[in-house]
Design a protein around this motif. Structure first.
Motif, PDB file in Angstrom:
ATOM      1  N   PHE A 269       0.870  -1.178   0.000  1.00 61.66           N
ATOM      2  CA  PHE A 269       0.000   0.000   0.000  1.00 61.66           C
ATOM      3  C   PHE A 269       0.901   1.220   0.000  1.00 61.66           C
ATOM      4  O   PHE A 269       1.744   1.386   0.895  1.00 61.66           O
ATOM      5  CB  PHE A 269      -0.920   0.018   1.218  1.00 61.66           C
ATOM      6  N   ILE A 270       0.747   2.062  -1.015  1.00 62.04           N
ATOM      7  CA  ILE A 270       1.563   3.264  -1.171  1.00 62.04           C
ATOM      8  C   ILE A 270       0.679   4.482  -0.918  1.00 62.04           C
ATOM      9  O   ILE A 270      -0.280   4.733  -1.655  1.00 62.04           O
ATOM     10  CB  ILE A 270       2.182   3.369  -2.582  1.00 62.04           C
ATOM     11  N   THR A 271       0.981   5.226   0.145  1.00 64.52           N
ATOM     12  CA  THR A 271       0.231   6.452   0.421  1.00 64.52           C
ATOM     13  C   THR A 271       0.735   7.563  -0.485  1.00 64.52           C
ATOM     14  O   THR A 271       1.872   7.535  -0.960  1.00 64.52           O
ATOM     15  CB  THR A 271       0.358   6.871   1.886  1.00 64.52           C
ATOM     16  N   ALA A 272      -0.129   8.561  -0.705  1.00 67.33           N
ATOM     17  CA  ALA A 272       0.208   9.570  -1.702  1.00 67.33           C
ATOM     18  C   ALA A 272      -0.534  10.866  -1.454  1.00 67.33           C
ATOM     19  O   ALA A 272      -1.471  10.936  -0.650  1.00 67.33           O
ATOM     20  CB  ALA A 272      -0.138   9.044  -3.106  1.00 67.33           C
ATOM     21  N   VAL A 273      -0.107  11.885  -2.177  1.00 64.60           N
ATOM     22  CA  VAL A 273      -0.897  13.103  -2.316  1.00 64.60           C
ATOM     23  C   VAL A 273      -1.922  12.795  -3.401  1.00 64.60           C
ATOM     24  O   VAL A 273      -1.570  12.504  -4.540  1.00 64.60           O
ATOM     25  CB  VAL A 273      -0.024  14.292  -2.729  1.00 64.60           C
ATOM     26  N   GLY A 274      -3.196  12.829  -3.044  1.00 64.74           N
ATOM     27  CA  GLY A 274      -4.241  12.423  -3.978  1.00 64.74           C
ATOM     28  C   GLY A 274      -4.680  11.007  -3.672  1.00 64.74           C
ATOM     29  O   GLY A 274      -4.967  10.672  -2.522  1.00 64.74           O
ATOM     30  N   GLN A 275      -4.702  10.156  -4.694  1.00 67.56           N
ATOM     31  CA  GLN A 275      -5.165   8.781  -4.532  1.00 67.56           C
ATOM     32  C   GLN A 275      -4.013   7.849  -4.149  1.00 67.56           C
ATOM     33  O   GLN A 275      -3.067   7.667  -4.903  1.00 67.56           O
ATOM     34  CB  GLN A 275      -5.810   8.286  -5.824  1.00 67.56           C
ATOM     35  N   SER A 276      -4.100   7.257  -2.967  1.00 70.98           N
ATOM     36  CA  SER A 276      -3.151   6.214  -2.591  1.00 70.98           C
ATOM     37  C   SER A 276      -3.469   4.944  -3.379  1.00 70.98           C
ATOM     38  O   SER A 276      -4.584   4.771  -3.876  1.00 70.98           O
ATOM     39  CB  SER A 276      -3.217   5.952  -1.092  1.00 70.98           C
TER      40      SER A 276
ATOM     41  N   SER B 207       1.519 -10.721  -7.259  1.00 76.11           N
ATOM     42  CA  SER B 207       1.042 -11.878  -8.023  1.00 76.11           C
ATOM     43  C   SER B 207       1.739 -13.169  -7.608  1.00 76.11           C
ATOM     44  O   SER B 207       1.291 -14.264  -7.962  1.00 76.11           O
ATOM     45  CB  SER B 207       1.277 -11.649  -9.517  1.00 76.11           C
ATOM     46  N   GLY B 208       2.849 -13.045  -6.877  1.00 75.57           N
ATOM     47  CA  GLY B 208       3.644 -14.217  -6.539  1.00 75.57           C
ATOM     48  C   GLY B 208       4.580 -14.633  -7.656  1.00 75.57           C
ATOM     49  O   GLY B 208       5.305 -15.622  -7.539  1.00 75.57           O
ATOM     50  N   LYS B 209       4.578 -13.895  -8.755  1.00 72.41           N
ATOM     51  CA  LYS B 209       5.411 -14.215  -9.912  1.00 72.41           C
ATOM     52  C   LYS B 209       6.374 -13.083 -10.238  1.00 72.41           C
ATOM     53  O   LYS B 209       6.811 -12.927 -11.370  1.00 72.41           O
ATOM     54  CB  LYS B 209       4.519 -14.514 -11.119  1.00 72.41           C
ATOM     55  N   GLY B 210       6.658 -12.247  -9.224  1.00 68.14           N
ATOM     56  CA  GLY B 210       7.597 -11.152  -9.424  1.00 68.14           C
ATOM     57  C   GLY B 210       6.966  -9.868  -9.888  1.00 68.14           C
ATOM     58  O   GLY B 210       7.683  -8.904 -10.185  1.00 68.14           O
ATOM     59  N   THR B 211       5.647  -9.833  -9.972  1.00 70.52           N
ATOM     60  CA  THR B 211       4.961  -8.633 -10.439  1.00 70.52           C
ATOM     61  C   THR B 211       3.884  -8.208  -9.448  1.00 70.52           C
ATOM     62  O   THR B 211       3.438  -8.995  -8.608  1.00 70.52           O
ATOM     63  CB  THR B 211       4.307  -8.857 -11.812  1.00 70.52           C
ATOM     64  N   PHE B 212       3.459  -6.950  -9.580  1.00 72.44           N
ATOM     65  CA  PHE B 212       2.395  -6.389  -8.757  1.00 72.44           C
ATOM     66  C   PHE B 212       1.276  -5.869  -9.655  1.00 72.44           C
ATOM     67  O   PHE B 212       1.532  -5.362 -10.752  1.00 72.44           O
ATOM     68  CB  PHE B 212       2.925  -5.250  -7.881  1.00 72.44           C
ATOM     69  N   ILE B 213       0.050  -5.994  -9.168  1.00 71.81           N
ATOM     70  CA  ILE B 213      -1.132  -5.559  -9.915  1.00 71.81           C
ATOM     71  C   ILE B 213      -1.837  -4.471  -9.127  1.00 71.81           C
ATOM     72  O   ILE B 213      -2.102  -4.633  -7.925  1.00 71.81           O
ATOM     73  CB  ILE B 213      -2.096  -6.748 -10.143  1.00 71.81           C
ATOM     74  N   ASP B 214      -2.145  -3.366  -9.767  1.00 70.62           N
ATOM     75  CA  ASP B 214      -2.859  -2.271  -9.113  1.00 70.62           C
ATOM     76  C   ASP B 214      -4.318  -2.685  -8.914  1.00 70.62           C
ATOM     77  O   ASP B 214      -5.078  -2.820  -9.866  1.00 70.62           O
ATOM     78  CB  ASP B 214      -2.779  -1.007  -9.968  1.00 70.62           C
TER      79      ASP B 214
END
Length: 553
Positions: free
Chosen positions: A128-135, A141-148
């Motif tokens: 979870f990445i917090t941000a200015v605007g939409q976090s 995925s368990g396969k070396g990648t991340f899905i938004d």
């Protein structure tokens, strides 16, 4: 209640001469080339002062700690470059490879903080990445990648100036919930003109803006979250929150939260076991300074730094306010012992951000590391003698005598003044001691390898939940040998915008085994291991501990 920690000058000289370890800057040789972008163009926007954080996490579950660094971005209308967060995969040889693009994380956003936790219990940590605007929420995925999965998870639509975040299982149902700190009501359209001379714009203090409630999201277990901020009792539009830490301050086995607020009273949310929280900060003695004032709380951590069984709390504050160091008690009340512990006076002229407790020299006592840095590079013109770049503190714990600041003695690279913001610890080289990650505002990140002067023993556990959440966040591990006792909690978040590794590491000094180890799992299960030798273990809930076969360098 007051702890009388008087530190004899002779003892300080003796201990200060040799803290027992060095923190060696290995950033370049490790292949870390990250530089933070705060987007500053002269408009003096408030978020530019806050920096961003970083984390140690094992995103590919190979037994080695990887590094995630959060980045800002250029403001709309002033874009000169594209910057994103950076994910560095551990190569098992002291170096890292930038896999940001391959992992699907080369996404431009004005990021602030990071919290890593396995919210779907599939064995791989999500982000979870917090941000200015939409976090944003990124599923591993368990396969070396991340899905938004921000939209799919139903977290989308919550927009603000979000800072620190934490994963924790507040209802103990085995699924990680999410707490998000928010600072103030700010946007480019709402930016306030502040000035010290009436002509030139300066960075505003938080008093120029209205507060903003923090958020609490309940994990439904189907990949979606429910906003329970209001019905949980967390909603409070006066808060101006920058840091959050989990603890069990009342020793009832349910996770509570401490929230550090800037110019507003700190919050201590007591878990009422029914999905609701009650703020008891005033009664517990942690809402204000000892003279009854709300300080500029930034970073926070909680740990049993006295080995008493009761978690203490450290809170970093503005220059002139000194660090708050709160001693825990059986009754759940706190006393700020900073002034008599050696921490208060040393930090009075520092502006602190990230902080954490860890056993740097593996002697069985927890040190306190604090990174510092001012918010405006023109501060020297306003406050002579106060610098924008400031050296960190590394308070070595010498038991009942308190702490002393050993930062100058652990390495010139570490002690060098910086505009410090985030801080985290993790054993990236699997050698049994704890290394350090520091982020700076609009500057480089730094990785420090911990080199012990003399060999010391440690006991390390990677906790795996079965009935509890997979990460075992909230589990408390207690170690006993001879007359010695120590406890550590598995936790997300803490520090400032950052997260340390999830495994817990106990320093044992010359000890080669312990008499027993007790784990109190979030599910309520208690397990005991008798007579355990030093080393690294994987402890699976209900199945005991096995030797961790991940090899060191």
């Amino acid at each position: 209640m007051r702890l009388l920690w008087a530190v004899p000058a002779v003892a300080l000289v003796l201990f200060a001469a040799e803290p027992g370890f060095r923190l060696v800057d290995v950033t370049r040789q490790a292949g870390i080339s990250f530089v933070h972008n705060n987007g500053a163009f002269g408009g003096k926007y408030l978020p530019e002062t806050l920096g961003s954080g970083g984390a140690f996490l094992d995103f590919d579950q190979d037994g080695w700690q990887d590094i995630l660094l959060v980045n800002g971005a250029d403001w709309p209308g002033h874009k000169t470059r594209r910057t994103t967060m950076s994910l560095y995969r551990n190569n098992h040889n002291g170096t890292f490879t930038d896999v940001t693009r391959a992992a699907g994380l080369d996404i431009e956003m004005y990021g602030m903080g990071v919290a890593a936790g396995d919210f779907n219990n599939d064995g791989f940590p999500d982000l979870f990445i917090t941000a200015v605007g939409q976090s944003r929420l990124f599923q591993n995925s368990g396969k070396g990648t991340f899905i938004d999965v921000t939209e799919r998870s139903q977290i989308a639509g919550h927009s603000g100036l979000s800072t620190s975040a934490i994963w924790f299982d507040y209802d103990r149902d085995g699924k990680l919930d999410l707490f998000v700190s928010n600072y103030v009501k700010w946007s480019e359209a709402q930016d306030v003109f502040c000035s010290l001379d009436g002509k030139h714009k300066s960075y505003c203090t938080p008093e120029a803006y209205r507060g903003s409630s923090n958020w609490l999201f309940h994990n439904r277990g189907d990949g979606t979250f429910e906003d329970v901020t209001a019905k949980s009792g967390i909603f409070d539009s006066t808060s101006k929150s920058l840091g959050v830490a989990m603890l069990d301050y009342d020793h009832d086995g349910w996770p509570d939260l401490f929230v550090a607020n800037d110019t507003q009273p700190n919050k201590l949310y007591r878990n009422r076991h029914d999905g609701t929280f009650q703020d008891v900060a005033v009664e517990a003695g942690v809402a204000f300074s000892e003279d009854g004032k709300a300080r500029a709380g930034m970073g926070v951590d909680s740990a049993d730094y006295e080995n008493s069984g009761y978690p203490g709390i450290a809170v970093t504050n503005f220059d002139g306010e000194m660090i708050g160091l709160y001693r825990g008690s059986q009754a759940g009340n706190y006393a700020d012992v900073a002034l008599n512990s050696g921490v208060g006076k040393a930090s009075r002229r520092s502006l602190g951000f990230g902080c954490f407790f860890f056993d740097a020299n593996l002697d069985g006592l927890l040190e306190l590391l604090v990174v510092n840095g001012h918010i405006d590079d023109t501060v020297r013109n306003i406050q002579p003698g106060v610098r924008y770049e400031q050296p960190p503190h590394l308070f070595v714990n010498i038991g009942k005598q308190g702490f002393y600041d050993a930062a100058p003695a652990v390495g010139s690279g570490f002690a060098e003044p910086k505009v410090g913001r985030g801080a985290a610890f993790g054993d990236f080289d699997n050698d049994g001691d704890l290394d350090v990650l520091v982020t700076t505002s609009h500057g480089a990140a730094h990785l420090y390898r911990n080199d012990l002067i003399a060999p010391k023993q440690s006991l390390r556990f990677r906790m795996v939940g079965t009935k509890s959440n997979r990460d075992a966040i909230g589990a408390v591990v207690r170690v006993y040998y001879g007359s010695h006792y120590a406890s550590l909690m598995v936790k997300s978040g803490s520090s400032y915008l950052s997260q340390s590794e999830l495994p817990v590491t106990f320093g044992l000094g010359e000890q080669t085994k312990v008499d027993r180890v007790v784990a109190e799992w979030p599910s309520g299960l208690t397990e005991t291991l008798p007579s355990l030798s030093v080393g690294r273990y994987v402890w699976t809930e209900g199945h005991g501990a096995k030797i961790d076969k991940t090899k060191p360098n």
